[in-house]
Design an enzyme around this catalytic site. Structure first.
Site, PDB file in Angstrom:
ATOM      1  CB  CYS A 130      -1.006  -0.023   1.154  1.00  0.00           C
ATOM      2  SG  CYS A 130      -2.413   1.078   0.881  1.00  0.00           S
TER       3      CYS A 130
ATOM      4  CG  HIS B  47      -3.686  -3.597   3.107  1.00  0.00           C
ATOM      5  ND1 HIS B  47      -2.851  -3.055   4.061  1.00  0.00           N
ATOM      6  CD2 HIS B  47      -4.157  -2.555   2.386  1.00  0.00           C
ATOM      7  CE1 HIS B  47      -2.821  -1.741   3.927  1.00  0.00           C
ATOM      8  NE2 HIS B  47      -3.607  -1.412   2.911  1.00  0.00           N
TER       9      HIS B  47
ATOM     10  CD  GLU C  15      -1.534  -5.918   5.614  1.00  0.00           C
ATOM     11  OE1 GLU C  15      -2.245  -4.928   5.910  1.00  0.00           O
ATOM     12  OE2 GLU C  15      -1.093  -6.128   4.461  1.00  0.00           O
TER      13      GLU C  15
END
Length: 264
Positions: free
Chosen positions: A110, A218, A220
């Protein structure tokens, strides 16, 4: 004794209760641990000598997302940007250029993705949802993380890149979307890995580098459960391990050379 790969994570500078703090969302740290790495934080304010020492020690660098944005002056723009973090800009842009030059694995997510583009000479669009025929890539206004990080759109995988190699015949994957800014002009050295349905660049890499990959979404979030996230983090940690082994091999060779010279 086996040791984990040291992954440096760039910090943001924030104020919390009147205190200046360095911060990283734990989602990123947990993802690094889940794939066998050991996260270490790099605070903003580190000078060039500090960074030289840090980058000579770590095996990879992760540039996390943030609610702040890269300051416009770093890519030749002059619009008003209320969400800035000058300390992070200075830290991240310097680290990215060094990682590119020194072949140190780096994963940008990001804001990190946008920093990588800016560091190598690209530009950003401050409000991609205002572009003609654009999707609204901003995060849902919902406190529930399962809603914020829910799958939002598909990606088209570009041929000839890392993603195409990893995914084989698969040419489309689905990802979340939590960003307002995006790539306007891609840095000349970078190669597009994937695009959104509206044509927005969602991932890129640096050719002839062991692992220099930025993604706009994202990964993660539930990194061990989502296939594309697994690919990104597992290959990142593998690249970090390769750097560690290369460095350890050079150290061993130097020691052997010293021992041989002492014998003679």
């Amino acid at each position: 004794m086996s040791t984990k790969q040291l992954i440096a994570v760039v910090c943001c500078q924030k104020q919390v209760g009147g205190y200046d703090v360095q911060s990283v969302n734990e989602f990123y740290l947990n993802a690094i641990r889940d794939f066998g790495g050991l996260p270490v934080l790099i605070p903003a304010g580190s000078d060039e000598a500090d960074l030289d020492q840090i980058l000579a020690t770590v095996d990879g660098v992760l540039l996390p997302g943030s609610h702040s944005n890269v300051a416009p002056q770093h890519y030749g723009a002059d619009h008003d940007e209320p969400k800035q973090d000058p300390g992070r800009d200075q830290l991240a842009l310097s680290i990215i250029r060094q990682c590119a030059a020194l072949a140190i694995p780096v994963l940008g997510i990001c804001r990190g993705f946008q920093e990588m583009n800016v560091a190598l000479g690209g530009t950003l669009h401050p409000q991609v949802h205002c572009k003609s025929n654009a999707l609204d890539h901003r995060e849902p206004n919902d406190p529930d993380f399962s809603v914020k990080y829910a799958v939002s759109h598909s990606l088209e995988i570009c041929p000839g890149g890392h993603f195409a190699s990893w995914l084989g015949e698969t040419r489309s994957v689905s990802v979340n979307s939590l960003h307002g800014q995006g790539v306007e002009t891609l840095a000349p050295a970078l190669k597009i890995e994937a695009v959104a349905p509206d044509g927005l660049i969602e991932a890129f890499s640096l050719p002839n580098h062991p692992y220099f990959i930025g993604v706009q979404w994202h990964p993660e979030w539930f990194a061990t459960e989502l296939f594309m996230s697994e690919l990104l983090f597992s290959h990142f940690i593998q690249a970090a391990q390769a750097l560690k082994e290369k460095r350890n091999g050079k150290t061993a060779n130097r020691r052997q050379g010293c021992e041989a010279s002492q014998v003679t």
